[in-house]
Write a protein that holds these residues in place. Structure first.
Motif, PDB file in Angstrom:
ATOM      1  N   GLY A 196     -34.810 -28.510  22.768  1.00 27.33           N
ATOM      2  CA  GLY A 196     -34.843 -27.862  21.453  1.00 27.33           C
ATOM      3  C   GLY A 196     -36.235 -27.551  20.949  1.00 27.33           C
ATOM      4  N   LEU A 197     -37.192 -27.352  21.866  1.00 28.90           N
ATOM      5  CA  LEU A 197     -38.575 -27.109  21.459  1.00 28.90           C
ATOM      6  C   LEU A 197     -38.971 -25.638  21.569  1.00 28.90           C
ATOM      7  CD1 LEU A 197     -40.227 -30.232  23.140  1.00 28.90           C
ATOM      8  CD2 LEU A 197     -39.678 -29.915  20.714  1.00 28.90           C
ATOM      9  N   GLY A 198     -37.974 -24.753  21.590  1.00 30.89           N
ATOM     10  CA  GLY A 198     -38.271 -23.332  21.689  1.00 30.89           C
ATOM     11  C   GLY A 198     -39.116 -22.828  20.528  1.00 30.89           C
ATOM     12  N   GLU A 199     -38.782 -23.264  19.320  1.00 29.21           N
ATOM     13  CA  GLU A 199     -39.562 -22.844  18.151  1.00 29.21           C
ATOM     14  C   GLU A 199     -40.993 -23.345  18.263  1.00 29.21           C
ATOM     15  OE1 GLU A 199     -38.996 -23.062  13.353  1.00 29.21           O
ATOM     16  OE2 GLU A 199     -38.944 -24.978  14.424  1.00 29.21           O
ATOM     17  N   THR A 200     -41.167 -24.581  18.695  1.00 22.63           N
ATOM     18  CA  THR A 200     -42.502 -25.160  18.833  1.00 22.63           C
ATOM     19  C   THR A 200     -43.318 -24.375  19.845  1.00 22.63           C
ATOM     20  OG1 THR A 200     -41.344 -27.258  18.518  1.00 22.63           O
ATOM     21  CG2 THR A 200     -43.690 -27.378  19.001  1.00 22.63           C
TER      22      THR A 200
END
Length: 305
Positions: free
Chosen positions: A73-77
């Motif tokens: 879930g680190l796509g935004e980061t």
């Protein structure tokens, strides 16, 4: 004879605008708890990203750990490694991939690499100077990058939250007030004639009134429809867009579409508004009410019995 909403004097508008602006300032100055929460959440995400990608050491970024980062879930980061941060839509279009959803990317490692190649091309060299040098970061560089990146993401998250929560909170406030007056919320449906939509003692939210969406539509006691637009403004300049270029335009459309004897366009206001803009909107047929004084809305609704 039908009852008309009050047309406020310049002095009355100025008084309410002053109260509303004061409440806005108080709310903005009480943000410390929310800021700490957003910052810590962002910090945790970037620390996890650095851990999975070997501190962004160029030699330590592999297809496997990129896929792991997206799967965590680190796509935004990852998007916030760019300078400036790149949006989901832009990243998908530029990388020419079908989807950036983690579940899809898990099955397409080649797309993961294409996404990161885009990010690499626009990486923020001010926050991550070691990437240009092709070396591992020093402890000082790593700490500085973590701090700057966390602040950048936290600032964006709190700005987004203010926009969403402000309007949604105001809409909820209006609906709760209507319930306190004995009204019942019904399922929204497109309203094409004055007899459609909520019936006596009912209201609906987020529905099309003609071809324009209204935030809240109330059936007044005399059978007219009252269309309420919820408007939160953070500056006098912004109030032109929120009030005059949006709510007042809708008011003119609804009055022309349904007639002045059938519909009452209104705006529920909170935040910062310029008195001149308030006067202009009122002259264009928009009834004005304030979130800090909902009893005036109740008084008008009561006058339609």
């Amino acid at each position: 004879m039908t009852s008309s909403p009050a047309r406020w004097t310049t002095e009355e508008l100025a008084e309410d605008a002053t109260v509303s602006a004061s409440l806005f300032r108080t709310e903005r100055l009480s943000v410390s708890g929310a800021w700490e929460s957003h910052y810590q959440n962002a910090r945790n995400k970037f620390e996890l990203l650095f851990q999975k990608l070997n501190n962004l050491n160029p030699d330590g970024i592999t297809d496997a750990n990129l896929a792991d980062a997206y799967g965590s879930g680190l796509g935004e980061t990852l998007r916030y490694l760019a300078g400036p941060p790149i949006s989901d839509d832009d990243l998908q279009v530029i990388a020419d991939v079908d989807s950036i959803a983690p579940g899809v990317l898990k099955k397409k490692p080649e797309d993961v690499r294409k996404l990161f190649e885009v990010i690499e091309r626009v990486i923020d060299i001010h926050r991550f100077p070691w990437l240009n040098a092709g070396t591992a970061p020093t402890d000082q560089e790593r700490d500085a990058a973590l701090l700057a990146s966390s602040v950048l993401l936290a600032a964006q998250r709190i700005a987004t939250e203010r926009r969403v929560v402000g309007k949604d909170g105001q809409e909820t406030q209006v609906k709760d007030y209507l319930r306190s007056q004995g009204f019942t919320e019904v399922t929204a449906a497109t309203i094409t004639t004055i007899v459609k939509g909520p019936q006596p003692m009912q209201f609906c939210a987020e529905c099309l009134l003609g071809e324009r969406k209204a935030d809240v539509v109330v059936r007044l006691h005399d059978s007219r429809l009252m269309a309420i637009e919820c408007k939160v403004s953070n500056s006098a300049t912004n109030s032109v867009k929120r009030l005059n270029n949006d709510a007042a335009v809708k008011a003119e459309y609804w009055l022309k579409m349904f007639g002045t004897l059938q519909v009452v366009p209104a705006a529920m206001l909170s935040g910062v508004f310029k008195v001149m803009n308030l006067e202009q909107a009122q002259q264009r047929g928009l009834a004005l009410f304030w979130a800090h004084d909902l009893d005036k809305l109740g008084a008008f609704i009561g006058s339609t019995k």
